[in-house]
Design an enzyme around this catalytic site. Structure first.
Site, PDB file in Angstrom:
ATOM      1  N   ASP A  79      -2.202   0.348   8.298  1.00  0.00           N
ATOM      2  CA  ASP A  79      -0.985   1.097   7.967  1.00  0.00           C
ATOM      3  C   ASP A  79       0.203   0.661   8.833  1.00  0.00           C
ATOM      4  O   ASP A  79       1.099   1.462   9.124  1.00  0.00           O
ATOM      5  CB  ASP A  79      -1.218   2.612   8.105  1.00  0.00           C
ATOM      6  CG  ASP A  79      -2.349   3.104   7.210  1.00  0.00           C
ATOM      7  OD1 ASP A  79      -2.497   2.574   6.092  1.00  0.00           O
ATOM      8  OD2 ASP A  79      -3.085   4.017   7.630  1.00  0.00           O
ATOM      9  N   HIS A 135       0.895   5.086   1.470  1.00  0.00           N
ATOM     10  CA  HIS A 135       0.227   5.881   2.503  1.00  0.00           C
ATOM     11  C   HIS A 135       0.880   7.265   2.546  1.00  0.00           C
ATOM     12  O   HIS A 135       2.107   7.367   2.533  1.00  0.00           O
ATOM     13  CB  HIS A 135       0.374   5.178   3.860  1.00  0.00           C
ATOM     14  CG  HIS A 135      -0.318   5.906   4.965  1.00  0.00           C
ATOM     15  ND1 HIS A 135      -1.690   5.903   5.098  1.00  0.00           N
ATOM     16  CD2 HIS A 135       0.158   6.683   5.966  1.00  0.00           C
ATOM     17  CE1 HIS A 135      -2.027   6.639   6.143  1.00  0.00           C
ATOM     18  NE2 HIS A 135      -0.918   7.130   6.685  1.00  0.00           N
ATOM     19  N   SER A 143       4.866   6.774   2.268  1.00  0.00           N
ATOM     20  CA  SER A 143       5.519   5.497   2.580  1.00  0.00           C
ATOM     21  C   SER A 143       4.833   4.381   1.803  1.00  0.00           C
ATOM     22  O   SER A 143       3.611   4.386   1.657  1.00  0.00           O
ATOM     23  CB  SER A 143       5.379   5.165   4.081  1.00  0.00           C
ATOM     24  OG  SER A 143       5.789   6.236   4.899  1.00  0.00           O
ATOM     25  N   ASN A 187       0.852  -1.193   0.000  1.00  0.00           N
ATOM     26  CA  ASN A 187       0.000   0.000   0.000  1.00  0.00           C
ATOM     27  C   ASN A 187       0.884   1.238   0.000  1.00  0.00           C
ATOM     28  O   ASN A 187       2.003   1.197   0.507  1.00  0.00           O
ATOM     29  CB  ASN A 187      -0.879   0.007   1.256  1.00  0.00           C
ATOM     30  CG  ASN A 187      -1.798   1.217   1.333  1.00  0.00           C
ATOM     31  OD1 ASN A 187      -2.417   1.593   0.337  1.00  0.00           O
ATOM     32  ND2 ASN A 187      -1.886   1.841   2.497  1.00  0.00           N
TER      33      ASN A 187
HETATM   34  C1  GRF Z   1      -2.953   8.905  -2.253  1.00  0.00           C
HETATM   35  O1  GRF Z   1      -2.597  10.058  -1.552  1.00  0.00           O
HETATM   36  C2  GRF Z   1      -2.526   7.683  -1.485  1.00  0.00           C
HETATM   37  O2  GRF Z   1      -1.350   7.869  -0.765  1.00  0.00           O
HETATM   38  C3  GRF Z   1      -3.661   7.474  -0.547  1.00  0.00           C
HETATM   39  O3  GRF Z   1      -4.817   7.823  -1.266  1.00  0.00           O
HETATM   40  C4  GRF Z   1      -4.457   8.724  -2.309  1.00  0.00           C
HETATM   41  C5  GRF Z   1      -4.905   8.096  -3.593  1.00  0.00           C
HETATM   42  O4  GRF Z   1      -4.742   8.924  -4.699  1.00  0.00           O
HETATM   43  N1  GRF Z   1      -3.658   6.129  -0.032  1.00  0.00           N
HETATM   44  P1  GRF Z   1      -4.859   8.323  -6.161  1.00  0.00           P
HETATM   45  O5  GRF Z   1      -6.239   7.664  -6.253  1.00  0.00           O
HETATM   46  O6  GRF Z   1      -3.749   7.342  -6.357  1.00  0.00           O
HETATM   47  O7  GRF Z   1      -4.761   9.503  -7.070  1.00  0.00           O
END
Ligand code: GRF
Length: 189
Positions: free
Chosen positions: A146, A110, A137, A108
């Protein structure tokens, strides 16, 4: 699969899918995106994936329940031949059962410097705390939100005039660099 075959990656999204697009753009000998799946059939990222000719799967858990939803998702991932799952703005918590089925093969991205600011509103919390830097991260997904092993981080300095939106925009640009780079290393290991 021979050691020289690209790893097969499924990307799970819920929204615009900009990280999914960055992962798709970086496909190569290390990995190929074999499926883009969403729990929201109207996710903007799904439409983009379709226009790019990527295989897609869309199913809402509404009305069928979490267990049936995850079973169908799991079947779609296996039918696509996925070796790994990359969560990219996937806003639904995966059950412990699902995580166990794919243990060590879900990652993932984050938007914080983990282990700081798990959960939501990460940028606002980093600014409110007076941190010198925010960032993002990539981590292994476990049952703890997370909380899995951190595979890579990118720092973004916080400016005096930053608000959550301006910081998020600069962090997002780093996410798009970090995620494909870390995924390539991860699937090679
Ligand atoms: C990103 O900021 C990611 O880190 C978080 O959700 C957001 C998703 O944005 N988990 P996208 O859909 O990839 O544009």
């Amino acid at each position: 699969m021979s050691s020289s075959d690209p790893a097969k990656v499924a990307v799970l999204i819920s929204g615009r899918g900009s990280n999914m697009q960055a992962l798709a753009a970086a496909q190569g000998p290390e990995y190929q995106v074999v499926l883009v799946a969403s729990d929201r059939p109207d996710a903007a990222g799904l439409a983009w994936a379709r226009t790019e000719g990527l295989a897609t799967f869309a199913l809402s858990p509404r009305g069928i329940g979490k267990i049936a939803y995850e079973d169908a998702l799991d079947a779609a991932l296996r039918a696509a031949g996925a070796d790994y799952i990359a969560l990219a703005g996937y806003m639904r918590l995966l059950s412990d059962t699902f995580v166990a089925r794919w243990r060590g093969r879900i990652v993932n991205i984050h938007p914080s410097l983990l282990p700081r600011y798990k959960g939501l509103d990460t940028h606002a919390r980093a600014i409110a705390a007076g941190d010198a830097a925010g960032g993002c991260s990539v981590h292994v997904v476990t049952e703890e939100l997370d909380g899995g092993e951190v595979l890579g981080r990118a720092e973004v300095p916080i400016r005096a005039d930053d608000d959550a939106d301006t910081l998020a925009a600069r962090v997002l640009a780093e996410e798009h660099r970090l995620y494909p780079a870390v995924l390539k290393e991860f699937v090679r290991a």
